[in-house]
Design a protein around this motif. Structure first.
Motif, mmCIF file in Angstrom:
data_model
loop_
_atom_site.group_PDB
_atom_site.id
_atom_site.type_symbol
_atom_site.label_atom_id
_atom_site.label_comp_id
_atom_site.label_asym_id
_atom_site.label_seq_id
_atom_site.Cartn_x
_atom_site.Cartn_y
_atom_site.Cartn_z
ATOM 1 N N GLY A 1 0.808 -0.797 0.236
ATOM 2 C CA GLY A 1 0.208 0.035 0.005
ATOM 3 C C GLY A 1 0.706 1.201 -0.464
ATOM 4 O O GLY A 1 0.630 2.049 0.527
ATOM 5 N N SER A 2 2.104 1.198 -0.373
ATOM 6 C CA SER A 2 2.967 1.880 -0.562
ATOM 7 C C SER A 2 3.249 3.135 -1.521
ATOM 8 O O SER A 2 2.738 2.744 -2.279
ATOM 9 C CB SER A 2 4.436 1.616 -0.402
ATOM 10 N N ALA A 3 3.207 4.657 -1.509
ATOM 11 C CA ALA A 3 3.343 5.507 -2.438
ATOM 12 C C ALA A 3 4.071 5.332 -3.610
ATOM 13 O O ALA A 3 4.134 6.244 -4.797
ATOM 14 C CB ALA A 3 2.744 6.680 -2.230
ATOM 15 N N ASP A 4 5.549 4.403 -2.843
ATOM 16 C CA ASP A 4 7.059 4.855 -3.781
ATOM 17 C C ASP A 4 6.274 3.333 -4.986
ATOM 18 O O ASP A 4 6.994 2.631 -4.730
ATOM 19 C CB ASP A 4 7.364 4.385 -2.839
ATOM 20 N N PRO A 5 6.897 4.293 -5.938
ATOM 21 C CA PRO A 5 6.700 3.194 -7.567
ATOM 22 C C PRO A 5 7.877 2.334 -7.398
ATOM 23 O O PRO A 5 8.093 1.319 -8.361
ATOM 24 C CB PRO A 5 6.428 4.420 -8.697
ATOM 25 N N ARG A 6 8.662 2.887 -6.458
ATOM 26 C CA ARG A 6 9.905 2.129 -6.614
ATOM 27 C C ARG A 6 10.289 0.975 -6.193
ATOM 28 O O ARG A 6 10.368 -0.244 -6.424
ATOM 29 C CB ARG A 6 10.989 2.889 -5.940
ATOM 30 N N LEU A 7 9.289 0.575 -5.514
ATOM 31 C CA LEU A 7 9.288 -0.852 -4.561
ATOM 32 C C LEU A 7 8.159 -2.320 -5.502
ATOM 33 O O LEU A 7 9.766 -3.018 -5.330
ATOM 34 C CB LEU A 7 7.692 -0.676 -3.325
ATOM 35 N N GLU A 8 7.921 -1.880 -6.302
ATOM 36 C CA GLU A 8 7.428 -3.048 -6.858
ATOM 37 C C GLU A 8 9.105 -3.396 -7.754
ATOM 38 O O GLU A 8 8.786 -4.296 -7.704
ATOM 39 C CB GLU A 8 6.677 -2.343 -8.426
ATOM 40 N N GLY A 9 9.746 -2.501 -8.490
ATOM 41 C CA GLY A 9 10.475 -2.809 -8.774
ATOM 42 C C GLY A 9 11.996 -3.082 -8.356
ATOM 43 O O GLY A 9 12.559 -3.994 -8.942
ATOM 44 N N VAL A 10 12.400 -2.791 -6.831
ATOM 45 C CA VAL A 10 13.113 -3.501 -6.339
ATOM 46 C C VAL A 10 12.904 -4.632 -5.757
ATOM 47 O O VAL A 10 13.887 -6.425 -6.045
ATOM 48 C CB VAL A 10 13.240 -2.487 -5.065
ATOM 49 N N PHE A 11 11.246 -5.452 -5.447
ATOM 50 C CA PHE A 11 11.254 -6.464 -5.608
ATOM 51 C C PHE A 11 11.371 -7.714 -6.391
ATOM 52 O O PHE A 11 12.037 -8.834 -7.167
ATOM 53 C CB PHE A 11 9.357 -6.682 -4.519
ATOM 54 N N ALA A 12 11.481 -6.576 -7.621
ATOM 55 C CA ALA A 12 11.390 -7.250 -9.046
ATOM 56 C C ALA A 12 13.043 -8.091 -9.770
ATOM 57 O O ALA A 12 13.498 -9.215 -10.277
ATOM 58 C CB ALA A 12 10.639 -7.021 -10.085
ATOM 59 N N ALA A 13 13.579 -6.991 -8.690
ATOM 60 C CA ALA A 13 15.132 -6.379 -9.371
ATOM 61 C C ALA A 13 16.041 -7.486 -8.400
ATOM 62 O O ALA A 13 17.180 -8.443 -8.719
ATOM 63 C CB ALA A 13 15.439 -5.308 -9.138
ATOM 64 N N VAL A 14 15.714 -7.590 -6.914
ATOM 65 C CA VAL A 14 16.274 -8.780 -6.190
ATOM 66 C C VAL A 14 15.762 -10.039 -6.534
ATOM 67 O O VAL A 14 14.814 -10.759 -5.927
ATOM 68 C CB VAL A 14 16.767 -8.146 -4.842
ATOM 69 N N ALA A 15 16.857 -10.528 -6.544
ATOM 70 C CA ALA A 15 16.351 -12.960 -6.175
ATOM 71 C C ALA A 15 16.436 -13.237 -5.400
ATOM 72 O O ALA A 15 17.471 -13.488 -4.443
ATOM 73 C CB ALA A 15 17.914 -13.141 -7.315
ATOM 74 N N ARG A 16 15.769 -13.713 -4.895
ATOM 75 C CA ARG A 16 15.785 -13.942 -3.398
ATOM 76 C C ARG A 16 16.022 -15.608 -3.179
ATOM 77 O O ARG A 16 16.633 -15.610 -2.493
ATOM 78 C CB ARG A 16 14.070 -14.294 -3.309
#
Length: 276
Positions: free
Chosen positions: A20-35
């Motif tokens: 529920g964050s207004a930061d559009p970068r959040l989705e990008g970092v979850f996609a970029a960092v390989a769990r």
């Protein structure tokens, strides 16, 4: 798009939506960092209810969902619930250039996400008490120049001045030195466990009027060694704890009738201190 890339992209979208964050970068970092990099080789043991289930194969597609993955099953240490961390990270709202202290970094997955969000110009100090996990975190985070991994006890160590303190182990109360380490406008999120049956996630913000406190959800983490359960004599119930709106150091203000919990040299109050 490969199946793993597609799974990671959808996972990231789910994390951002749950935050529920207004930061559009959040989705990008979850996609970029390989769990999977932070979990070790598969198959992986997924914690489910009171048991564990092994993934069918070592294909990382299996861990791009909201599941707990065991890091040290004997000690009850896992990689953390992604939905919960997405919410917490969204709530503390890391910004480029900020300094973060991560207490209980495990093998570094959420450390990496925090590092991405404070770049460029930011820095993350990651404390991990378990030597094997600290070694793994150090290796996993080699490519992150802004991260320093410390194998040590954050309870007795001096924390650097921090814009964000992100705590991943349950404490009876945050040590006074952690509170003092918060910069003006600094935020701390931690699992508060002042009594056996009380578990709350708490956000603390340093304002010019003091330390505002927001218990915003239920939360259960493994205990933080050296700062875990308070004396049973404290008799703190969840309803009283949830009314807490500010935190004070006993050295700076004596507890008064608004006190909801008094633990060592820290006390919680139902008194709201309002915005800065």
């Amino acid at each position: 798009m490969t199946p793993i890339a597609e799974a990671r992209k959808f996972y990231a979208r789910l994390m951002a939506a749950n935050a529920g964050s207004a930061d559009p970068r959040l989705e990008g970092v979850f996609a970029a960092v390989a769990r999977e990099v932070f979990l070790g080789p598969g198959p992986w043991m997924v914690v489910a209810g009171n048991g564990k289930v092994e993934t069918p194969t070592a294909d990382p597609v299996h861990i791009y969902q909201n599941v707990l993955v065991a890091l040290d099953a004997d000690k009850g240490i896992n990689n953390g619930e992604p939905f919960l961390h997405a919410m917490w990270i969204g709530k503390v709202a890391p910004k480029p250039g900020e300094t973060v202290t991560h207490v209980g970094a495990g093998t570094g997955y959420y450390t990496a996400l925090l590092a991405r969000l404070v770049s460029p110009g930011g820095a993350v100090t990651a404390f991990e008490l378990e030597s094997s996990l600290a070694d793994r975190a150090r290796k996993n985070l080699e490519a992150y120049d802004e991260v320093a991994v410390i194998h040590g006890d954050a309870v007795i160590s001096s924390l650097p001045p921090s814009d964000i303190i992100y705590v991943n182990a349950g404490v009876a109360a945050p040590p006074a030195e952690w509170l003092k380490a918060l910069k003006p406008g600094g935020r701390m999120v931690f699992p508060w466990r002042p009594a056996e049956r009380v578990g709350l996630a708490v956000m603390v913000t340093r304002t010019d009027k003091g330390l505002a406190c927001d218990p915003f959800m239920r939360s259960w983490f493994i205990p933080c060694i050296g700062a875990s359960l308070a004396s049973s004599a404290a008799r703190i119930d969840r309803e009283s704890a949830a009314r807490s709106r500010s935190i004070w150091l006993t050295s700076e203000a004596a507890p008064d009738r608004t006190a909801t919990a008094i633990i060592g040299d820290v006390w919680f109050s139902s008194r709201s201190i309002g915005p800065s």
